[in-house]
Motif scaffolding. Structure first.
Motif, short mmCIF file in Angstrom:
data_model
loop_
_atom_site.label_atom_id
_atom_site.label_comp_id
_atom_site.label_asym_id
_atom_site.label_seq_id
_atom_site.Cartn_x
_atom_site.Cartn_y
_atom_site.Cartn_z
N ASN A 123 35.09 18.60 74.32
CA ASN A 123 36.52 18.28 74.44
C ASN A 123 36.71 16.78 74.60
OD1 ASN A 123 38.06 20.98 74.72
ND2 ASN A 123 36.24 21.23 76.00
N ASP A 153 42.19 21.60 68.90
CA ASP A 153 42.19 22.54 70.02
C ASP A 153 43.62 22.95 70.34
OD1 ASP A 153 41.17 24.02 72.10
OD2 ASP A 153 40.52 22.31 73.31
N ASP A 154 43.78 24.14 70.93
CA ASP A 154 45.10 24.63 71.37
C ASP A 154 46.10 24.61 70.22
OD1 ASP A 154 43.81 24.58 73.79
OD2 ASP A 154 44.81 22.78 74.52
N PRO A 203 38.71 22.38 85.90
CA PRO A 203 39.07 21.24 85.03
C PRO A 203 40.57 21.20 84.75
CG PRO A 203 37.58 22.76 83.88
CD PRO A 203 37.70 23.24 85.28
N GLN A 229 44.67 30.31 73.07
CA GLN A 229 44.54 31.53 73.85
C GLN A 229 45.88 32.24 74.10
OE1 GLN A 229 41.70 30.61 76.84
NE2 GLN A 229 42.97 31.37 78.48
N GLU A 276 30.87 25.83 73.13
CA GLU A 276 31.79 24.79 73.61
C GLU A 276 31.29 24.31 74.96
OE1 GLU A 276 35.98 25.79 74.03
OE2 GLU A 276 36.43 23.82 74.88
N GLU A 327 39.44 38.63 75.05
CA GLU A 327 38.97 39.38 76.21
C GLU A 327 38.80 40.86 75.94
OE1 GLU A 327 41.71 38.51 79.37
OE2 GLU A 327 40.97 36.45 79.61
N GLY A 345 35.34 33.92 73.97
CA GLY A 345 36.10 34.50 75.08
C GLY A 345 35.23 35.32 76.01
N TYR A 346 35.85 35.77 77.10
CA TYR A 346 35.13 36.51 78.12
C TYR A 346 34.55 37.82 77.59
CZ TYR A 346 37.40 33.33 81.48
OH TYR A 346 37.84 32.25 82.19
N PRO A 394 31.70 30.89 80.23
CA PRO A 394 30.91 29.66 80.14
C PRO A 394 29.71 29.77 81.09
CG PRO A 394 33.25 29.16 80.38
CD PRO A 394 33.10 30.63 80.63
N ILE A 431 33.25 21.07 81.20
CA ILE A 431 32.79 20.39 82.41
C ILE A 431 33.11 21.21 83.66
CG2 ILE A 431 34.92 19.06 82.79
CD1 ILE A 431 33.09 16.66 83.54
N ARG A 432 32.24 21.09 84.64
CA ARG A 432 32.45 21.72 85.94
C ARG A 432 32.27 20.65 87.02
NH1 ARG A 432 34.63 24.57 83.33
NH2 ARG A 432 34.42 26.78 82.88
N GLN A 486 30.01 27.72 76.58
CA GLN A 486 30.53 29.04 76.21
C GLN A 486 30.21 29.31 74.74
OE1 GLN A 486 34.80 29.89 76.34
NE2 GLN A 486 34.32 31.95 77.07
P1 C2E Z 1 40.25 24.45 76.70
O1 C2E Z 1 39.56 23.35 75.98
O2 C2E Z 1 41.36 25.12 76.00
O3 C2E Z 1 39.09 25.44 77.10
C1 C2E Z 1 39.24 26.83 77.16
C2 C2E Z 1 39.37 27.32 78.59
O4 C2E Z 1 39.54 28.73 78.58
C3 C2E Z 1 38.15 27.06 79.46
O5 C2E Z 1 38.63 26.85 80.77
C4 C2E Z 1 37.40 28.39 79.37
O6 C2E Z 1 36.53 28.60 80.46
C5 C2E Z 1 38.55 29.35 79.38
N1 C2E Z 1 38.23 30.62 78.73
C6 C2E Z 1 37.27 30.92 77.84
N2 C2E Z 1 37.33 32.20 77.46
C7 C2E Z 1 38.37 32.74 78.11
C8 C2E Z 1 38.93 34.07 78.15
O7 C2E Z 1 38.51 34.99 77.47
N3 C2E Z 1 40.02 34.24 78.96
C9 C2E Z 1 40.53 33.24 79.72
N4 C2E Z 1 41.58 33.50 80.48
N5 C2E Z 1 40.02 31.99 79.71
C10 C2E Z 1 38.94 31.75 78.93
P2 C2E Z 1 38.05 25.68 81.68
O8 C2E Z 1 36.59 25.54 81.47
O9 C2E Z 1 38.56 25.93 83.06
O10 C2E Z 1 38.74 24.38 81.09
C11 C2E Z 1 40.13 24.20 81.15
C12 C2E Z 1 40.55 23.02 80.31
O11 C2E Z 1 40.04 21.81 80.85
C13 C2E Z 1 40.02 23.08 78.88
O12 C2E Z 1 40.83 23.93 78.11
C14 C2E Z 1 40.11 21.61 78.49
O13 C2E Z 1 41.42 21.28 78.13
C15 C2E Z 1 39.77 20.93 79.79
N6 C2E Z 1 38.34 20.55 79.78
C16 C2E Z 1 37.24 21.27 80.12
N7 C2E Z 1 36.12 20.55 79.99
C17 C2E Z 1 36.50 19.34 79.51
C18 C2E Z 1 35.80 18.14 79.16
O14 C2E Z 1 34.55 18.04 79.20
N8 C2E Z 1 36.55 17.07 78.72
C19 C2E Z 1 37.92 17.16 78.64
N9 C2E Z 1 38.60 16.06 78.21
N10 C2E Z 1 38.60 18.27 78.95
C20 C2E Z 1 37.91 19.35 79.38
#
Ligand code: C2E
Ligand code: CA
Ligand code: CA
Ligand code: CA
Length: 274
Positions: free
Chosen positions: A117, A178-179, A73, A202, A58, A238, A256-257, A262, A61-62, A44
């Motif tokens: 991450n 993060d967060d 994830p 977010q 960023e 967004e 963001g979107y 991503p 993973i999928r 992303q």
């Molecule tokens: P995160 O690190 O806080 O990543 C941001 C999440 O918000 C991602 O979800 C992303 O796709 C989503 N996002 C981005 N822009 C927007 C937006 O404008 N609006 C909304 N509603 N969402 C948006 P994703 O990819 O589903 O990942 C969820 C969480 O899973 C991540 O939160 C992170 O904590 C974890 N994650 C993802 N990939 C990895 C990885 O490779 N390793 C680890 N340890 N954790 C991961």
């Protein structure tokens, strides 16, 4: 018993679900996901509001599984974390990202920083820092093109965290929190630890146009970052009104979107490098 619509029947009983959570099955599938090549990396873009250009990505993973299809994830990372599988998954992500860096460099693309991450277990793994520097060497990636996103939950032990972060600093990779703002840590860690970037969660951005408290929080986080000399990025942007607010408050970067979801590597190459 329920028909899920595709002719498959599944048992559906609340008590059973409690004792045999789907998670156990998911974990069993997660064990084989790497060898079955079910993981992918999406990227992303992160937009610099000063230049209006993308200057980092960023990596997210999928997981596409035969049985479950695409699994978020948010669902499987916690299972991977509690089972310890996150160590090998996390290593896979880091290596894959370094491979992409090498591949893109060999195509002649201008290098770009990629944020990865890092889960708490991975961060605290004994030879984490050594592995990072070994990967950078193996794929000839300059440290400044790797960013590690950690959360406050990784920073539980002052001495351990200081030791890991200062060794990462020595290598020259970037570290972001993060967060930011959602954990329970005191802010004093910001002066103890060599951190480079704050990622505003977010949840503070979502209703920023309406919620005066979130407005105040975001303004304050941005000022805090500026005063500490840290880079700041807002995630989950967004709407243009959110971007406007962030611009007015001098937030450096956004993600963001509104800009991009991503995207898989091939689309990143098409849209960003060409
Ligand atoms: P995160 O690190 O806080 O990543 C941001 C999440 O918000 C991602 O979800 C992303 O796709 C989503 N996002 C981005 N822009 C927007 C937006 O404008 N609006 C909304 N509603 N969402 C948006 P994703 O990819 O589903 O990942 C969820 C969480 O899973 C991540 O939160 C992170 O904590 C974890 N994650 C993802 N990939 C990895 C990885 O490779 N390793 C680890 N340890 N954790 C991961
Ligand atoms: Ca993240
Ligand atoms: Ca985040
Ligand atoms: Ca999150």
């Amino acid at each position: 018993i329920k028909n899920n619509g595709r002719g498959h029947y599944c048992y559906y009983r609340e008590e059973l679900k409690h004792y045999f959570p789907n998670e156990a099955l998911m974990e069993a599938h997660l064990h084989r996901a790497i060898e079955l090549k079910e993981f992918m990396i999406y990227f992303q873009p992160q937009v610099n509001l000063e230049t209006n250009k993308i200057d980092s990505f960023e990596a997210l993973i999928r997981w596409e599984n035969r049985k479950f299809g695409m699994v978020s994830p948010a669902q499987f990372i916690p299972i991977a974390e509690s089972s310890g599988l996150i160590i090998s998954i996390g290593e896979w992500v880091l290596e894959r990202v370094c491979q992409y860096q090498k591949e893109w460099r060999e195509y002649g693309f201008k290098p770009v920083r990629i944020a990865v991450n890092i889960s708490p277990k991975q961060f605290k793994q004994k030879d984490f820092v050594k592995r990072i520097s070994a990967l950078l060497q193996q794929y000839k990636v300059e440290p400044k093109y790797l960013e590690l996103e950690i959360t406050e939950s990784s920073m539980t032990n002052l001495h351990e965290t200081t030791s890991i972060l200062s060794r990462l600093k020595e290598i020259g990779v970037y570290v972001s929190v993060d967060d930011f703002g959602t954990g329970y840590s005191s802010l004093s860690y910001l002066k103890e630890y060599p951190i480079d970037i704050i990622k505003i969660d977010q949840s503070f951005i979502t209703d920023i146009e309406k919620d005066r408290k979130n407005k105040a929080i975001v303004e304050t986080i941005i000022l805090l970052a500026q005063n500490l000399g840290l880079e700041v990025i807002a995630e989950g942007v967004e709407e243009t009104a959110q971007e406007q607010f962030l611009r007015e408050n001098n937030c450096q970067k956004v993600q963001g979107y509104l800009y991009n979801r991503p995207l898989p590597a091939n689309q990143i190459v098409e849209q960003y490098f060409h």
